[in-house]
Design a protein around this motif. Structure first.
Motif, PDB file in Angstrom:
ATOM      1  N   GLU A  12       0.832  -1.206   0.000  1.00 19.82           N
ATOM      2  CA  GLU A  12       0.000   0.000   0.000  1.00 19.82           C
ATOM      3  C   GLU A  12       0.866   1.254   0.000  1.00 19.82           C
ATOM      4  OE1 GLU A  12      -2.986   2.717   0.106  1.00 19.82           O
ATOM      5  OE2 GLU A  12      -3.187   0.578  -0.364  1.00 19.82           O
ATOM      6  N   THR A  13       0.776   2.049  -1.050  1.00 19.52           N
ATOM      7  CA  THR A  13       1.586   3.255  -1.208  1.00 19.52           C
ATOM      8  C   THR A  13       1.380   4.238  -0.061  1.00 19.52           C
ATOM      9  OG1 THR A  13       1.501   3.027  -3.602  1.00 19.52           O
ATOM     10  CG2 THR A  13       2.063   5.204  -2.751  1.00 19.52           C
ATOM     11  N   THR A  14       0.132   4.402   0.377  1.00 23.04           N
ATOM     12  CA  THR A  14      -0.184   5.472   1.334  1.00 23.04           C
ATOM     13  C   THR A  14       0.290   5.200   2.761  1.00 23.04           C
ATOM     14  OG1 THR A  14      -2.402   4.641   1.822  1.00 23.04           O
ATOM     15  CG2 THR A  14      -2.170   6.175  -0.044  1.00 23.04           C
ATOM     16  N   ILE A  15       0.906   4.049   3.011  1.00 20.28           N
ATOM     17  CA  ILE A  15       1.444   3.809   4.351  1.00 20.28           C
ATOM     18  C   ILE A  15       2.900   4.266   4.461  1.00 20.28           C
ATOM     19  CG2 ILE A  15      -0.100   1.881   4.857  1.00 20.28           C
ATOM     20  CD1 ILE A  15       2.338   0.004   4.407  1.00 20.28           C
ATOM     21  N   TYR A  16       3.509   4.582   3.320  1.00 21.44           N
ATOM     22  CA  TYR A  16       4.903   5.016   3.336  1.00 21.44           C
ATOM     23  C   TYR A  16       5.001   6.469   3.765  1.00 21.44           C
ATOM     24  CZ  TYR A  16       6.023   0.648   1.119  1.00 21.44           C
ATOM     25  OH  TYR A  16       6.162  -0.687   0.864  1.00 21.44           O
ATOM     26  N   LYS A  17       6.006   6.763   4.585  1.00 21.52           N
ATOM     27  CA  LYS A  17       6.237   8.115   5.062  1.00 21.52           C
ATOM     28  C   LYS A  17       6.483   9.048   3.871  1.00 21.52           C
ATOM     29  CE  LYS A  17       9.179  10.773   8.142  1.00 21.52           C
ATOM     30  NZ  LYS A  17      10.341  10.772   9.005  1.00 21.52           N
ATOM     31  N   ASN A  18       5.825  10.184   3.896  1.00 24.85           N
ATOM     32  CA  ASN A  18       5.989  11.249   2.894  1.00 24.85           C
ATOM     33  C   ASN A  18       5.509  10.874   1.499  1.00 24.85           C
ATOM     34  OD1 ASN A  18       7.117  12.990   4.827  1.00 24.85           O
ATOM     35  ND2 ASN A  18       9.157  12.120   4.474  1.00 24.85           N
ATOM     36  N   TRP A  19       4.662   9.853   1.370  1.00 23.51           N
ATOM     37  CA  TRP A  19       4.186   9.463   0.043  1.00 23.51           C
ATOM     38  C   TRP A  19       3.554  10.657  -0.663  1.00 23.51           C
ATOM     39  CZ3 TRP A  19      -0.704  10.032  -1.766  1.00 23.51           C
ATOM     40  CH2 TRP A  19      -1.715  10.265  -0.816  1.00 23.51           C
ATOM     41  N   ASP A  20       2.821  11.472   0.098  1.00 23.69           N
ATOM     42  CA  ASP A  20       2.123  12.605  -0.497  1.00 23.69           C
ATOM     43  C   ASP A  20       3.108  13.673  -0.987  1.00 23.69           C
ATOM     44  OD1 ASP A  20       2.634  12.848   2.290  1.00 23.69           O
ATOM     45  OD2 ASP A  20       1.228  14.522   2.445  1.00 23.69           O
ATOM     46  N   ILE A  21       4.207  13.862  -0.267  1.00 25.64           N
ATOM     47  CA  ILE A  21       5.211  14.840  -0.683  1.00 25.64           C
ATOM     48  C   ILE A  21       5.859  14.408  -2.004  1.00 25.64           C
ATOM     49  CG2 ILE A  21       7.462  15.857  -0.093  1.00 25.64           C
ATOM     50  CD1 ILE A  21       6.523  15.676   2.889  1.00 25.64           C
ATOM     51  N   TYR A  22       6.204  13.129  -2.110  1.00 26.20           N
ATOM     52  CA  TYR A  22       6.796  12.621  -3.351  1.00 26.20           C
ATOM     53  C   TYR A  22       5.810  12.756  -4.517  1.00 26.20           C
ATOM     54  CZ  TYR A  22      10.257  10.608  -0.182  1.00 26.20           C
ATOM     55  OH  TYR A  22      11.209  10.432   0.786  1.00 26.20           O
ATOM     56  N   CYS A  23       4.551  12.432  -4.249  1.00 26.52           N
ATOM     57  CA  CYS A  23       3.545  12.536  -5.311  1.00 26.52           C
ATOM     58  C   CYS A  23       3.317  13.998  -5.707  1.00 26.52           C
ATOM     59  CB  CYS A  23       2.243  11.882  -4.869  1.00 26.52           C
ATOM     60  SG  CYS A  23       2.350  10.085  -4.792  1.00 26.52           S
ATOM     61  N   ASP A  24       3.308  14.901  -4.720  1.00 28.44           N
ATOM     62  CA  ASP A  24       3.154  16.325  -5.043  1.00 28.44           C
ATOM     63  C   ASP A  24       4.283  16.809  -5.946  1.00 28.44           C
ATOM     64  OD1 ASP A  24       0.724  16.984  -3.803  1.00 28.44           O
ATOM     65  OD2 ASP A  24       1.689  17.303  -1.866  1.00 28.44           O
ATOM     66  N   ARG A  25       5.486  16.332  -5.713  1.00 28.80           N
ATOM     67  CA  ARG A  25       6.626  16.721  -6.567  1.00 28.80           C
ATOM     68  C   ARG A  25       6.391  16.278  -8.007  1.00 28.80           C
ATOM     69  NH1 ARG A  25      11.639  14.926  -2.689  1.00 28.80           N
ATOM     70  NH2 ARG A  25      11.317  16.513  -1.102  1.00 28.80           N
ATOM     71  N   LEU A  26       5.918  15.057  -8.164  1.00 30.81           N
ATOM     72  CA  LEU A  26       5.627  14.558  -9.514  1.00 30.81           C
ATOM     73  C   LEU A  26       4.510  15.385 -10.158  1.00 30.81           C
ATOM     74  CD1 LEU A  26       5.771  10.733  -8.741  1.00 30.81           C
ATOM     75  CD2 LEU A  26       7.418  12.033 -10.113  1.00 30.81           C
ATOM     76  N   LEU A  27       3.454  15.620  -9.400  1.00 25.89           N
ATOM     77  CA  LEU A  27       2.320  16.393  -9.912  1.00 25.89           C
ATOM     78  C   LEU A  27       2.748  17.814 -10.278  1.00 25.89           C
ATOM     79  CD1 LEU A  27      -0.244  15.058  -7.322  1.00 25.89           C
ATOM     80  CD2 LEU A  27      -0.479  14.790  -9.805  1.00 25.89           C
ATOM     81  N   ASP A  28       3.571  18.429  -9.424  1.00 31.91           N
ATOM     82  CA  ASP A  28       4.060  19.786  -9.682  1.00 31.91           C
ATOM     83  C   ASP A  28       4.893  19.858 -10.952  1.00 31.91           C
ATOM     84  OD1 ASP A  28       2.830  20.647  -7.355  1.00 31.91           O
ATOM     85  OD2 ASP A  28       4.677  20.675  -6.170  1.00 31.91           O
ATOM     86  N   ASN A  29       5.471  18.740 -11.366  1.00 30.28           N
ATOM     87  CA  ASN A  29       6.282  18.686 -12.590  1.00 30.28           C
ATOM     88  C   ASN A  29       5.489  18.204 -13.801  1.00 30.28           C
ATOM     89  OD1 ASN A  29       9.209  19.468 -12.107  1.00 30.28           O
ATOM     90  ND2 ASN A  29       8.726  18.256 -10.291  1.00 30.28           N
ATOM     91  N   GLY A  30       4.172  18.235 -13.675  1.00 26.03           N
ATOM     92  CA  GLY A  30       3.316  17.954 -14.829  1.00 26.03           C
ATOM     93  C   GLY A  30       3.052  16.484 -15.111  1.00 26.03           C
ATOM     94  N   ILE A  31       3.384  15.618 -14.186  1.00 26.53           N
ATOM     95  CA  ILE A  31       3.107  14.196 -14.385  1.00 26.53           C
ATOM     96  C   ILE A  31       1.738  13.877 -13.812  1.00 26.53           C
ATOM     97  CG2 ILE A  31       3.846  11.840 -13.837  1.00 26.53           C
ATOM     98  CD1 ILE A  31       6.722  12.939 -13.765  1.00 26.53           C
ATOM     99  N   GLN A  32       0.885  13.307 -14.642  1.00 28.00           N
ATOM    100  CA  GLN A  32      -0.417  12.863 -14.170  1.00 28.00           C
ATOM    101  C   GLN A  32      -0.223  11.575 -13.382  1.00 28.00           C
ATOM    102  OE1 GLN A  32      -3.515  12.668 -17.139  1.00 28.00           O
ATOM    103  NE2 GLN A  32      -2.460  14.179 -18.400  1.00 28.00           N
TER     104      GLN A  32
END
Length: 166
Positions: A12-32
């Motif tokens: 489960e991805t959402t149990i990893y620490k800072n998963w949301d921060i890593y995903c925000d970085r991807l999203l901020d760089n235009g990756i869907q």
């Protein structure tokens, strides 16, 4: 067109620490982004904000029956999923872009006869598509209810299941 990545795998991805921060970085760089999640944990407002930016969210949900859900998805409760979905829907209600929500159901002898209720519940909660997955049977474990493949049903029950699936 923007690149697309599905963030899942190795549990489960959402149990990893800072998963949301890593995903925000991807999203901020235009990756869907898409994700496959069990939606078991109570998400923070920050995590929900990150999820609201996703293109697609597939949630592992096998039944509309809370007791059967508890049996099939040990450690998770159906109300947890529905509560997280409601919070996410409220957050994205006024956004022009919101994630497409789908449910993933591992089909078995235990849930095939209640699929109508499952679809109704999903639609009521904004689910746009349903993914019926093939059950892989594992060795039986003591004290755990093990689902069986639909093909292993007795002939009369299999006919009923086939009718439902059609």
């Amino acid at each position: 067109k923007c690149p697309y990545a599905c963030v899942n795998g190795n549990g489960e991805t959402t149990i990893y620490k800072n998963w949301d921060i890593y995903c925000d970085r991807l999203l901020d760089n235009g990756i869907q982004l898409g994700i496959i999640s069990n939606f078991a944990k109570e998400f923070s407002d920050k995590e929900l904000l990150t999820l609201s930016r996703f293109t697609h969210i597939e949630i592992s949900c096998d039944t509309a029956d809370p007791a059967l859900f508890r049996t099939l998805r040990r450690g998770n409760e159906l109300p947890n999923i529905l509560n997280n979905m409601k919070k996410l829907a409220a957050l994205t209600q006024h956004n022009s872009r919101k994630p497409v929500i789908s449910w993933s159901c591992v089909l078995s002898d235990l849930n095939v006869f209640t699929l109508q209720d499952y679809f109704i519940l999903g639609i009521e909660h904004g689910v746009k598509s349903f993914n019926l997955c093939n059950l892989v049977t594992y060795q039986k474990l003591d004290s755990i209810t093990m689902p069986r493949h639909v093909l292993d049903l007795p002939a009369e029950d299999f006919k009923k299941a086939a009718f439902i699936l059609n």
